[in-house]
Design a protein around this motif. Structure first.
Motif, PDB file in Angstrom:
ATOM      1  N   GLY A 210      -0.752   2.650  -4.801  1.00 14.36           N
ATOM      2  CA  GLY A 210      -0.489   2.204  -4.002  1.00 14.36           C
ATOM      3  C   GLY A 210      -1.336   2.279  -2.713  1.00 14.36           C
ATOM      4  N   ALA A 211      -2.384   3.186  -3.784  1.00 18.83           N
ATOM      5  CA  ALA A 211      -3.946   3.090  -2.909  1.00 18.83           C
ATOM      6  C   ALA A 211      -4.986   1.659  -3.422  1.00 18.83           C
ATOM      7  CB  ALA A 211      -4.891   3.705  -3.768  1.00 18.83           C
TER       8      ALA A 211
ATOM      9  N   GLY B  13       0.526  -1.800   0.134  1.00 17.24           N
ATOM     10  CA  GLY B  13       0.003   0.174  -0.052  1.00 17.24           C
ATOM     11  C   GLY B  13       0.602   1.137  -0.109  1.00 17.24           C
ATOM     12  N   LEU B  14      -0.082   2.144  -0.303  1.00 18.58           N
ATOM     13  CA  LEU B  14       0.794   3.531   0.399  1.00 18.58           C
ATOM     14  C   LEU B  14       0.958   3.787   1.660  1.00 18.58           C
ATOM     15  CD1 LEU B  14      -2.313   5.975  -1.529  1.00 18.58           C
ATOM     16  CD2 LEU B  14       0.035   5.938  -2.721  1.00 18.58           C
ATOM     17  N   GLY B  15       1.663   3.190   2.384  1.00 16.29           N
ATOM     18  CA  GLY B  15       1.982   3.671   3.809  1.00 16.29           C
ATOM     19  C   GLY B  15       1.254   4.962   4.315  1.00 16.29           C
ATOM     20  N   VAL B  16      -0.292   4.980   3.938  1.00 12.70           N
ATOM     21  CA  VAL B  16      -1.550   6.219   5.054  1.00 12.70           C
ATOM     22  C   VAL B  16      -1.453   4.907   5.931  1.00 12.70           C
ATOM     23  CG1 VAL B  16      -2.789   7.880   4.256  1.00 12.70           C
ATOM     24  CG2 VAL B  16      -0.746   7.553   2.837  1.00 12.70           C
TER      25      VAL B  16
ATOM     26  N   ARG C 233      -9.519  10.696  -6.239  1.00 13.10           N
ATOM     27  CA  ARG C 233      -8.370  10.964  -4.915  1.00 13.10           C
ATOM     28  C   ARG C 233      -7.858  10.485  -3.544  1.00 13.10           C
ATOM     29  NH1 ARG C 233     -10.800  15.380  -2.635  1.00 13.10           N
ATOM     30  NH2 ARG C 233     -12.963  15.105  -3.568  1.00 13.10           N
ATOM     31  N   ALA C 234      -9.001   9.502  -3.957  1.00 13.94           N
ATOM     32  CA  ALA C 234      -9.232   8.125  -2.116  1.00 13.94           C
ATOM     33  C   ALA C 234      -7.373   7.414  -2.239  1.00 13.94           C
ATOM     34  CB  ALA C 234      -9.788   6.919  -2.724  1.00 13.94           C
ATOM     35  N   ASP C 235      -7.025   7.490  -1.110  1.00 15.35           N
ATOM     36  CA  ASP C 235      -6.124   6.106  -0.839  1.00 15.35           C
ATOM     37  C   ASP C 235      -7.163   4.884  -0.631  1.00 15.35           C
ATOM     38  OD1 ASP C 235      -4.479   7.888  -0.387  1.00 15.35           O
ATOM     39  OD2 ASP C 235      -5.993   8.622   1.475  1.00 15.35           O
ATOM     40  N   LEU C 236      -8.289   4.636   0.036  1.00 15.62           N
ATOM     41  CA  LEU C 236      -8.785   4.025   0.062  1.00 15.62           C
ATOM     42  C   LEU C 236     -10.372   3.472   0.157  1.00 15.62           C
ATOM     43  CD1 LEU C 236      -9.705   0.777   1.582  1.00 15.62           C
ATOM     44  CD2 LEU C 236      -9.818   1.706   3.931  1.00 15.62           C
ATOM     45  N   VAL C 237     -10.582   2.659  -1.147  1.00 13.73           N
ATOM     46  CA  VAL C 237     -12.512   2.843  -1.042  1.00 13.73           C
ATOM     47  C   VAL C 237     -13.175   1.546  -1.268  1.00 13.73           C
ATOM     48  CG1 VAL C 237     -13.973   2.453  -3.613  1.00 13.73           C
ATOM     49  CG2 VAL C 237     -11.697   4.292  -3.733  1.00 13.73           C
ATOM     50  N   VAL C 238     -14.215   1.499  -0.708  1.00 11.44           N
ATOM     51  CA  VAL C 238     -14.773   0.208  -0.384  1.00 11.44           C
ATOM     52  C   VAL C 238     -15.935   0.066  -1.603  1.00 11.44           C
ATOM     53  CG1 VAL C 238     -15.812  -0.572   1.680  1.00 11.44           C
ATOM     54  CG2 VAL C 238     -13.990   0.704   2.055  1.00 11.44           C
ATOM     55  N   GLY C 239     -16.040  -0.446  -1.897  1.00 11.26           N
ATOM     56  CA  GLY C 239     -16.879  -1.128  -2.797  1.00 11.26           C
ATOM     57  C   GLY C 239     -18.194  -1.406  -2.076  1.00 11.26           C
ATOM     58  N   ALA C 240     -19.289  -1.174  -1.408  1.00 10.77           N
ATOM     59  CA  ALA C 240     -20.704  -1.721  -0.557  1.00 10.77           C
ATOM     60  C   ALA C 240     -21.858  -1.427  -1.805  1.00 10.77           C
ATOM     61  CB  ALA C 240     -20.579  -0.470   0.208  1.00 10.77           C
ATOM     62  N   VAL C 241     -21.901  -1.765  -2.814  1.00 10.34           N
ATOM     63  CA  VAL C 241     -23.801  -1.716  -2.958  1.00 10.34           C
ATOM     64  C   VAL C 241     -24.247  -3.013  -3.604  1.00 10.34           C
ATOM     65  CG1 VAL C 241     -22.596   0.229  -4.804  1.00 10.34           C
ATOM     66  CG2 VAL C 241     -21.736  -2.068  -5.726  1.00 10.34           C
TER      67      VAL C 241
END
Length: 371
Positions: free
Chosen positions: A261-262, A155-158, A231-239
């Motif tokens: 790395g996102a 990952g990005l290290g965030v 622009r996201a670091d983490l995207v959660v798909g919740a559909v």
């Protein structure tokens, strides 16, 4: 009725169809329960705990499937389990058939009565047997996504919550239903920068009222989704489309425009996933990288927290299991139209419209089978 509970065999699946307490309830209603040895080990329930509750212990799953009139599981039956089903036998479990033509074909060929947790409704149109696992998966999506953001995991290290003087990570949740709401709660709790996208005015108002200034709540259009995902670091798909395949909302081209790395966590993977680049993974090997983006697509996320998940699931499923055992499947479905919505396959027919449409089967009305 003789009710059978086999041990789950999906990769790192530690949940079990019935807890000892649920067994005692069914036995108290005059039913017999046969549970495979060590089926409850993953939640700390020993064979003796099940025996004390009134169950009999089977040496293997063959005995369970051969003798049981109703089989209660957690996850969809794998091919080796589907081969053991017989005509007229009741299967009560999660199925997720729309993206799984092989399972659907095997269940149709078996002649079994297959009732899916995920399409049983309540009198308000909710999905009460899916809800507890959606709550667990939503909360786990942030835990798992936060770990995947670590540099050692690709990952990005965030750090999602940031630290004083350093901005928090940006979390985008696509879908404001049960999964999305619980994911947002966890992300807000970590002090991340949280945005929730949804198209339902009712959901948007509910989310805005609950989160206030803690999260941004935005109407989802193609343009807003693209901007937020980039622009996201983490995207959660919740559909979720009940019983049907999940819509592919994020294209491969958009994935390629995300930060290297996102992380994306696809909680909809059971229904085919909502990212074009998703494919099911396991707890053994949970992530992969496409276009520089880490994908977490474990298809049985709640199995990792088996004790919490099993008890939460049993709280929802047990009343229906008792009804089916007391009345028989036809009587239970005739008595409860909401439970009837759970019937996906029966006696060689596909009875759930979205599955029939997705996989090109004729659709058979439940009412024609139960009289």
């Amino acid at each position: 009725m003789l009710i059978g509970v086999p041990k789950e065999i999906k990769n790192h699946e530690y949940r079990v169809g019935l807890t000892p307490e649920s067994v005692a309830e069914l036995v108290g209603h005059g039913h017999d329960v046969l549970i495979e040895t060590q089926a409850g080990a993953g939640i700390g329930a020993s064979d003796s705990a099940y025996s004390d509750a009134g169950a009999r212990i089977a040496e293997d799953s063959d005995e369970v499937f051969e003798r049981a009139e109703m089989v209660i599981k957690v996850k969809e039956p794998l091919a080796v389990e589907r081969a053991k089903l017989r005509e007229g036998q009741i299967l009560f479990t999660y199925l997720h058939l729309a993206p799984d033509p092989e399972q659907t074909r095997d269940l149709v060929d078996s002649g079994a009565i297959c009732i899916a947790y995920e399409t049983v409704t309540d009198d308000r149109g909710g999905l009460p047997l899916l809800k507890p696992m959606s709550q667990v998966a939503g909360r786990m999506s942030i835990q798992s996504g936060a770990a995947a953001l670590e540099k050692s995991h690709g990952g990005l290290g965030v750090l999602l919550g940031g630290v004083p003087g350093v901005a928090p990570g940006k979390v985008v949740v696509i879908g404001g239903g049960v999964v999305g709401f619980n994911a947002a709660q966890m992300a807000v709790g970590l002090h991340a920068d949280v945005t929730i996208l949804d198209r339902s005015p009712v959901a948007l108002e509910r989310l805005e009222t609950h989160f206030g200034n803690s999260a941004k709540v935005i109407y989802s259009t193609g343009a807003t989704l693209e901007d937020e995902v980039k622009r996201a670091d983490l995207v959660v798909g919740a559909v979720l489309v009940p019983g049907a395949a999940a819509p592919k909302l994020v294209s491969r081209e958009l994935i390629a425009e995300m930060k290297p790395g996102a992380v994306v966590v696809d909680v909809a993977i059971d229904q085919g996933g909502c990212f074009a680049t998703s494919r099911p993974t396991t707890h053994d090997d949970p992530t992969f990288i496409v276009e520089g983006v880490v994908h977490y697509c474990v298809a049985n996320m709640p199995g990792a927290v088996a004790k919490t998940s099993t008890y939460a699931l049993n709280n929802a499923t047990l009343p229906h299991a008792i009804s089916i055992a007391n009345r028989g499947w036809k009587g239970a479905l005739a008595h409860d139209p909401c439970l009837a919505m759970g019937l996906n396959v029966a006696m060689g027919h596909v009875t759930y419209e979205a599955v029939a449409e997705q996989l090109s089967y004729p659709h058979t009305e439940v009412s024609s089978l139960i009289g």
